[in-house]
Structures are given as structure tokens and as C-alpha cells.
Write an enzyme that holds these catalytic residues in place. Structure first.
Site, PDB file in Angstrom:
ATOM      1  N   GLU A 102     -12.815   2.348  16.974  1.00  0.00           N
ATOM      2  CA  GLU A 102     -13.924   2.495  16.019  1.00  0.00           C
ATOM      3  C   GLU A 102     -15.116   1.644  16.464  1.00  0.00           C
ATOM      4  O   GLU A 102     -14.910   0.534  16.937  1.00  0.00           O
ATOM      5  CB  GLU A 102     -13.498   2.004  14.621  1.00  0.00           C
ATOM      6  N   HIS A 143     -13.478   4.663   7.935  1.00  0.00           N
ATOM      7  CA  HIS A 143     -12.820   3.398   7.553  1.00  0.00           C
ATOM      8  C   HIS A 143     -13.359   2.876   6.211  1.00  0.00           C
ATOM      9  O   HIS A 143     -13.956   1.799   6.135  1.00  0.00           O
ATOM     10  CB  HIS A 143     -12.992   2.338   8.655  1.00  0.00           C
ATOM     11  N   GLY A 174     -11.380   2.721   3.340  1.00  0.00           N
ATOM     12  CA  GLY A 174     -10.259   2.467   2.428  1.00  0.00           C
ATOM     13  C   GLY A 174     -10.542   1.413   1.370  1.00  0.00           C
ATOM     14  O   GLY A 174     -10.196   1.587   0.203  1.00  0.00           O
ATOM     15  N   SER A 175     -11.168   0.328   1.754  1.00  0.00           N
ATOM     16  CA  SER A 175     -11.389  -0.760   0.779  1.00  0.00           C
ATOM     17  C   SER A 175     -12.812  -0.755   0.227  1.00  0.00           C
ATOM     18  O   SER A 175     -13.214  -1.711  -0.448  1.00  0.00           O
ATOM     19  CB  SER A 175     -11.106  -2.106   1.452  1.00  0.00           C
ATOM     20  N   ILE A 186       0.843  -1.201   0.000  1.00  0.00           N
ATOM     21  CA  ILE A 186       0.000   0.000   0.000  1.00  0.00           C
ATOM     22  C   ILE A 186       0.879   1.253   0.000  1.00  0.00           C
ATOM     23  O   ILE A 186       0.636   2.203  -0.755  1.00  0.00           O
ATOM     24  CB  ILE A 186      -0.984  -0.024   1.195  1.00  0.00           C
ATOM     25  N   THR A 188      -4.364   5.910   7.070  1.00  0.00           N
ATOM     26  CA  THR A 188      -5.341   4.984   6.476  1.00  0.00           C
ATOM     27  C   THR A 188      -4.989   3.546   6.858  1.00  0.00           C
ATOM     28  O   THR A 188      -5.437   2.615   6.191  1.00  0.00           O
ATOM     29  CB  THR A 188      -5.363   5.129   4.930  1.00  0.00           C
ATOM     30  N   ALA A 189      -4.166   3.388   7.902  1.00  0.00           N
ATOM     31  CA  ALA A 189      -3.719   2.043   8.294  1.00  0.00           C
ATOM     32  C   ALA A 189      -4.571   1.530   9.459  1.00  0.00           C
ATOM     33  O   ALA A 189      -5.557   0.829   9.242  1.00  0.00           O
ATOM     34  CB  ALA A 189      -2.245   2.066   8.625  1.00  0.00           C
ATOM     35  N   ARG A 190      -4.207   1.922  10.666  1.00  0.00           N
ATOM     36  CA  ARG A 190      -4.995   1.567  11.837  1.00  0.00           C
ATOM     37  C   ARG A 190      -4.950   2.732  12.825  1.00  0.00           C
ATOM     38  O   ARG A 190      -3.880   3.337  13.041  1.00  0.00           O
ATOM     39  CB  ARG A 190      -4.441   0.307  12.520  1.00  0.00           C
ATOM     40  N   ASP A 211      -8.804   8.014   8.026  1.00  0.00           N
ATOM     41  CA  ASP A 211      -9.817   7.031   7.619  1.00  0.00           C
ATOM     42  C   ASP A 211     -10.020   5.991   8.714  1.00  0.00           C
ATOM     43  O   ASP A 211     -10.976   5.232   8.656  1.00  0.00           O
ATOM     44  CB  ASP A 211      -9.362   6.349   6.319  1.00  0.00           C
TER      45      ASP A 211
END
Ligand code: DGY
Length: 325
Positions: free
Chosen positions: A270, A288, A290-291, A161, A239-241, A265
Site C-alpha cells: 500500500e 485501508h 477499517g478503522s 475482530i 481486512t487484516a493485512r 480493504d
């Protein structure tokens, strides 16, 4: 005589084409209401199951895994990140764990650029002005943001990524700096500048993008001390964790103006994010996502199914087996 299909619990409501294949090949226990299982509910729901198809955020902790019925042989997570699965506890029970690498690289890199641009160009404040009908017209000084083109981008975590983020940022003529466990070979590094010590990258990062997985080493890595090493007015993108960021430190730096903005993100805890984020205008926040494209979510589901089918139907090693470290 027909043999019974292996029974798989789907902990979440997955995309329709994914659930259709799951139901065709397995005795699928679906979750059309998308209700969240806590640990005890998950244990109860897996009665008689051979496998669990789970997702980010599901509580597959050591305690939950210890309580799973003996029939459970596999946990296939519909995610590349697997910090929600205690892989060592699964290994102790002889349960295989798989994830879904590769297929969400582009979507996540795209959303990283969205966060970077959204933060730099004050997209949240602009959109809010329109939505609240408070825009009174163009002015020479309205919503002036931070220029992106030609700036320096520091990437923490230069895996698939991180590299895809760098490729996109090159289109903005950004100078790429990165820090990674290992230096990349020249064909992957391209023009990027490697910093063996991530701390040494910070003063060169007008933008800092977090693309490293959550681990003991990255927990709250973006803290007050490291923020102080960034150039004044830098922008942090994650945008990872969420757990990689110390929320209190980031919020303080956004409030004081030490950081110009952040694009986030992902969040610690969360969906109950740090409440102060709600009121910070210079934070560009998305939930969240991203995907979250149809193509990517289908690809993630099909990859999870490839793993389940290899293991449960063909007695093969799952192609994306996660190893216990
Ligand atoms: C992942 O796969 O780890 C993502 O964060 C979920 O979309």
C-alpha cells in the site's frame, strides 16, 4: 522550577482532539502536512525526542531503530497491527513499544461485512454504472450476485475482530467456521465450528474472511493451492493485512471465475497496489479504511496517548506494551 515536558514526534497528522492532548501533555513535534517520513528522515526528525507516535506503514525497521538517537525511549503506534515496527530491534535498544488493541474491533468488523456484502452483491459494478451514467434501467438479469444469507463463513483468525465479524455474520444466519491457534471457550465460540487445521476449513468456506495478523506463518497464506480448496465461486475478504494474500493467485482466480469475487480493504505494498486490481470488476476495493471512523480514530489516538503518558509522565509500564517474541 518547571521541568521540560518529554518531547514526542508525531510521524503523521493525527485527529485534532488527539493532537490537542498530545500538545497539551508533551512537547509535541506535529506533522500538519502529513508528509511521509522515510527511515533517514525519521531518524533526523527524532533528534532530542523521548518518544515517537507513529502509525501503520511507518518504516520502523531494524535499520531505522538502530539509527534512532539514544534519547528515544518509546514507540507508540496508532494501530493494533505492529508489523511495521521491528519490536525485537526496539527491545535490543531498550525502547518500549505499545499498540492500540480493542478500540478498533467494531469498526474493522463493520468494514469486513461491508467488503463481504460489497463483493457478494457486486456493489462496485453497480456504483460504477451509476457514476458513468451507463445504467439503462432495471432488468431481470442485471448484476446478479451471490446470496449471503445462510451461507458458510470461514474466519481465519478468531481474535477480537474475528469474533466481532462472526457476531455480525450470525445476523445473516451464516454458519460460522473458524481456525485459530487456540480453540475458543464455549461462551465465545457460540455456535461456530472449530478447525484446528486451517486447510480443513477451506472446503467449508463459501466466504473466507482473513482476520489474522501478518506474520511469517500467514505471509501469502491465501495462495493458489489454498484457493483451489475453497468451494467453486467462493468469495475472499481481507481486512487484516495485504501480505496475507498472494495477489497473483487471487487475481488469476478472480479472472478465471474460480472465485466469484473478493472484498479487499488492505493490500500488499500500500498504496501502490498490484496494478491488475484496478481493472478487475469482481473485486470490491477500498483503501485501508477499517478503522476510519471519527470515534475509532480518536479512541486509537487516546489509547496511544494513554500509553505514552503512563510511560513518560508516570514511569509506569505502558498498558498496551507489545512484547518482543
Ligand atoms: C491497524 O490498527 O492495524 C489498522 O490496520 C490501521 O487502521
Amino acid at each position: 522550577m518547571t521541568t521540560a515536558k518529554p518531547k514526542v514526534l508525531a510521524t503523521r497528522h493525527f485527529p485534532p482532539d488527539v493532537e490537542a492532548r498530545l500538545a497539551a501533555n508533551f512537547d509535541a513535534v506535529l506533522n500538519p502536512e502529513d508528509r511521509l517520513y522515510d527511515g533517514p528522515a525519521l531518524i533526523a526528525a527524532t533528534a532530542g525526542c523521548d518518544a515517537i507516535m507513529c502509525a501503520a506503514g511507518d518504516p520502523l525497521t531494524a535499520d531505522t531503530i538502530a539509527g534512532l538517537p539514544g534519547s528515544v525511549r518509546m514507540i507508540a503506534t496508532f494501530s493494533v497491527g505492529y508489523e511495521h515496527v521491528d519490536v525485537a530491534a526496539a527491545a535490543r535498544r531498550g525502547i518500549a513499544v505499545s499498540n492500540t488493541p480493542d478500540v478498533l474491533t467494531d469498526a474493522t468488523a463493520d468494514i469486513t461485512l461491508l467488503c463481504l456484502l460489497g463483493a457478494a452483491r457486486r456493489a462496485h459494478e453497480g456504483a460504477h454504472m451509476l457514476r458513468t451514467r451507463t445504467w439503462t434501467g432495471w432488468t431481470p438479469t442485471q448484476l446478479m450476485g451471490v446470496h449471503v444469507t445462510g451461507k458458510r463463513l470461514g474466519i481465519l483468525g478468531m481474535g477480537r475482530i474475528g469474533q466481532a465479524v462472526a457476531d455480525r455474520a450470525r445476523a445473516f444466519r451464516m454458519q460460522i467456521h473458524y481456525s485459530n491457534r487456540n480453540r475458543l471457550p464455549p461462551d465465545l465460540e457460540k455456535d461456530a465450528i472449530f478447525h484446528a487445521d486451517p486447510e480443513a476449513m477451506l472446503p467449508h468456506s463459501d466466504f473466507l474472511s482473513i482476520n489474522a495478523p501478518m506474520s511469517a506463518a500467514t505471509r501469502k497464506w491465501v495462495n493458489a493451492e489454498r484457493i483451489a480448496k475453497l468451494p467453486p465461486g467462493a468469495i475472499v475478504v481481507n481486512t487484516a493485512r495485504g501480505g496475507v494474500v498472494d495477489d497473483e493467485a487471487l487475481i488469476a482466480a478472480l479472472r478465471s471465475g474460480r472465485l466469484a469475487a473478493a472484498g479487499l480493504d488492505v493490500f500488499e505494498g500500500e498504496p501502490r497496489i498490484h496494478p491488475d486490481y484496478h481493472d478487475i470488476p469482481n473485486a470490491f476495493l477500498i483503501p485501508h479504511m477499517g478503522s476510519a471512523t471519527v470515534e475509532t480514530r480518536n479512541a486509537m489516538g487516546f489509547k496511544a496517548l494513554d500509553n505514552l503518558e503512563a510511560f513518560l509522565l508516570r514511569n509506569q509500564t505502558p498498558p498496551d506494551l507489545v512484547k518482543s517474541s
